[in-house]
Structures are given as C-alpha cells and as structure tokens.
Design a protein around this motif. Structure first.
Motif, short mmCIF file in Angstrom:
data_model
loop_
_atom_site.label_atom_id
_atom_site.label_comp_id
_atom_site.label_asym_id
_atom_site.label_seq_id
_atom_site.Cartn_x
_atom_site.Cartn_y
_atom_site.Cartn_z
N ASP A 132 69.30 33.73 56.64
CA ASP A 132 69.38 34.71 57.73
C ASP A 132 68.04 35.43 57.89
O ASP A 132 67.12 35.26 57.10
CB ASP A 132 70.48 35.73 57.44
CG ASP A 132 71.87 35.15 57.59
OD1 ASP A 132 72.02 34.16 58.33
OD2 ASP A 132 72.80 35.69 56.96
N SER A 133 67.96 36.25 58.93
CA SER A 133 66.74 37.04 59.14
C SER A 133 66.71 38.21 58.15
O SER A 133 67.72 38.54 57.52
CB SER A 133 66.69 37.59 60.56
OG SER A 133 67.53 38.73 60.69
N TYR A 134 65.57 38.85 58.06
CA TYR A 134 65.40 39.97 57.14
C TYR A 134 66.35 41.12 57.46
O TYR A 134 66.67 41.93 56.59
CB TYR A 134 63.95 40.46 57.19
CG TYR A 134 63.56 41.29 55.99
CD1 TYR A 134 63.26 40.67 54.78
CD2 TYR A 134 63.52 42.67 56.07
CE1 TYR A 134 62.91 41.42 53.67
CE2 TYR A 134 63.17 43.44 54.96
CZ TYR A 134 62.87 42.81 53.76
OH TYR A 134 62.54 43.55 52.66
N ALA A 135 66.82 41.18 58.70
CA ALA A 135 67.73 42.25 59.10
C ALA A 135 69.02 42.23 58.29
O ALA A 135 69.70 43.26 58.18
CB ALA A 135 68.06 42.13 60.59
N ALA A 136 69.36 41.08 57.68
CA ALA A 136 70.57 40.99 56.88
C ALA A 136 70.54 41.92 55.67
O ALA A 136 71.58 42.26 55.11
CB ALA A 136 70.78 39.54 56.41
N LEU A 137 69.34 42.39 55.28
CA LEU A 137 69.26 43.30 54.15
C LEU A 137 69.89 44.66 54.45
O LEU A 137 70.03 45.50 53.55
CB LEU A 137 67.80 43.49 53.71
CG LEU A 137 67.34 42.54 52.59
CD1 LEU A 137 67.20 41.11 53.12
CD2 LEU A 137 66.04 43.01 51.97
#
Length: 297
Positions: free
Chosen positions: A283-288
């Motif tokens: 996934d993209s870093y936004a998943a953090l």
C-alpha cells in the motif's frame, strides 16, 4: 443598536507576555480602545504610551470591555486570574488564546457558561512578530454568532487568516496540537539531516534551501494522501510501504555508520515495519495512519 464601528470597538487584553503584548499592540495600532492588565505592570509602559489604558486590577480590566482576550502561560493561570472575578464576565465574550488541550478548552467553555459568559477558544499559528500581519493565522472555535459579532475586531490580529472552525470549543486546541506535531516533526527531521551532512562539513545554511524544497515536495504528498486517509483506501500511486522500508534501512545504517543519533530513523522503520506486518506492504505510505490511530503500548 450600537453605533460603535468595528475600529472603535473596545477590547481588553489580560496577560502581556511576548504574545499577549503583541496582541495588545495590534489592537492599539488599529485604533481600538484597548485596556491591558499584567502582573508586572511595567510590561505595559510602551502600550500605554501608544494609547492603551492600564487597568489596576483584573476585575477592572474585564469590566472595561465587552470583549476580553486572555493569553497567559497555561489554563491554570487563566483560572487563577479569572476565577476570582468570574461574575464580572457575565454578558461579555471571553476569547482565550492560551495554548492547551482540547479537553481543557471544553471544560473552560462549561465554566464560562456557568458564569453567563460567551466563550471562544482560539489558537495562534504565528510568532509574536507576525501578529497583526499577513503572516499570522488565528483559529477560533465556539458559538458562531459570537465569532461573527467580534470578527472585525479579531481580524486585526491576523490580517490574512482569521479562521472560524466549529461550535466545538475543543477544535481550535486540537488543530493547534496537530500543527505543532507537524512543526516538531519537520524540525526534528531537519536537525537530523543537518547532523548527517555535518559529518561531511556541510553547513546547515548551505543545506537550508534544499531542505525547504524537500518540505515543499512533502506538502504534495500531504495533498495526495489526505483523500486516501479519508477513504480508508491506500493505493500505491508513488511508492509502496516496502519501498519506503528499504530507504529507511539505508538511513538507519548511514546514521549509525556516521555516529549520528539513530533514534529518529529507527522510529520511522519501526512504524513502517508494523504496517508491513499488518498487511500493508504494497500500500501507499498513507496506510501508516493506522499506526498513529492506535494507542501506544
């Protein structure tokens, strides 16, 4: 109906620290009849010379204006000053620009309501020298009618951005905390970066321009990731979490090898590793965001 124009509307400022002094000076500069009070009266000397009135007590300061602005060290100080004169606040609008938590803001709103005072909680996103200029942004939360009544007066504090958020008194404080976490995150990362480059005798002033560019590029990521966070879907349109993990490992190794404090990159890697373990490797870093939404252990 009152015939007092916005520029003639009286205002009181309680607390003349660096920020409170700047607030009062902005009101005076725009022609508002300004009453001030501070525990150390000498801090008001230049304001009085410019046209402000120095009250001899907190009660006299509160009673001098329909709009009372307080900016002191913390909410304990707010209550230490205003609790003894609570009845004098009845029928007035209290604007609290003291930094605190959202729960403290909401509790203070309840306290003010019991005194029959209208309460606006605010947050200042500016340095003292920016007050009264286009560099200042001020946020307000509370009754919209009260904000609109005093908006023209409050607008002199931040000429470009006087922002009303919501009826929820806690939102201004919550926005303030959100902005501060970004500020400290950026500053700590810059300091870590400067420490890395310092091992090669690169001055921080040499790097500052490129650091600013990196911060601006990061703003583009913010714009791209915000809709993903709201939607709860994290398509990797730039790089996957796994790709970021690889870069973080290099940063950690480089920091260790150069003898630079490695706590910050280790923290980055730990969070990303949890995301990978949680099934977000592609996934993209936004998943953090899920890591930050979870309470810490």
């Amino acid at each position: 109906m009152s015939t007092v124009s916005a520029s003639e509307s009286p205002v009181t400022v309680v607390g003349l620290g660096l920020m409170g002094h700047a607030l009062a000076a902005a009101f005076v500069a725009k022609g508002h009849p300004t009453t001030v009070w501070n525990r150390s009266a000498g801090k008001a000397d230049d304001l009085v010379a410019a046209g402000a009135t120095l009250a001899d007590s907190v009660q006299a300061a509160v009673e001098a204006s329909p709009l009372v602005v307080v900016c002191v060290s913390d909410y304990d100080a707010v209550h230490a000053l205003l609790d003894p004169v609570g009845p004098a606040l009845a029928g007035r609008t209290l604007v609290n620009l003291t930094t605190a938590s959202s729960s403290q803001a909401r509790d203070t709103a309840e306290w003010a309501a019991k005194l029959d005072a209208t309460y606006l909680d605010g947050a200042i996103l500016a340095l003292p020298q920016g007050i009264g200029t286009d560099e200042a942004t001020l946020l307000y939360a509370g009754p919209k009618a009260a904000f609109e009544e005093h908006q023209a007066t409050l607008a002199v504090l931040g000429e470009a951005a006087t922002v009303y958020l919501d009826e929820d008194h806690g939102l201004s404080a919550l926005y303030d905390m959100a902005v501060l976490t970004i500020m400290w995150g950026v500053l700590n990362s810059f300091l870590h970066a400067a420490a890395l480059l310092g091992t090669a005798n690169v001055k921080a002033t040499t790097f500052a321009g490129m650091a600013a560019t990196a911060i601006n590029v990061t703003a583009d990521y913010v714009a791209a990731y915000a809709p993903q966070i709201d939607a709860g879907e994290y398509p990797a349109t730039d790089a996957t979490v796994n790709v970021h993990v690889g870069g973080m490992q290099h940063l950690l190794e480089e920091s260790k090898a150069l003898g630079v404090n490695a706590e910050l990159p280790r923290f980055f890697l730990e969070l990303a590793g949890r995301a990978v373990a949680g099934g977000h490797a592609e996934d993209s870093y936004a998943a953090l965001i899920k890591q930050f939404r979870a309470p810490s252990a």
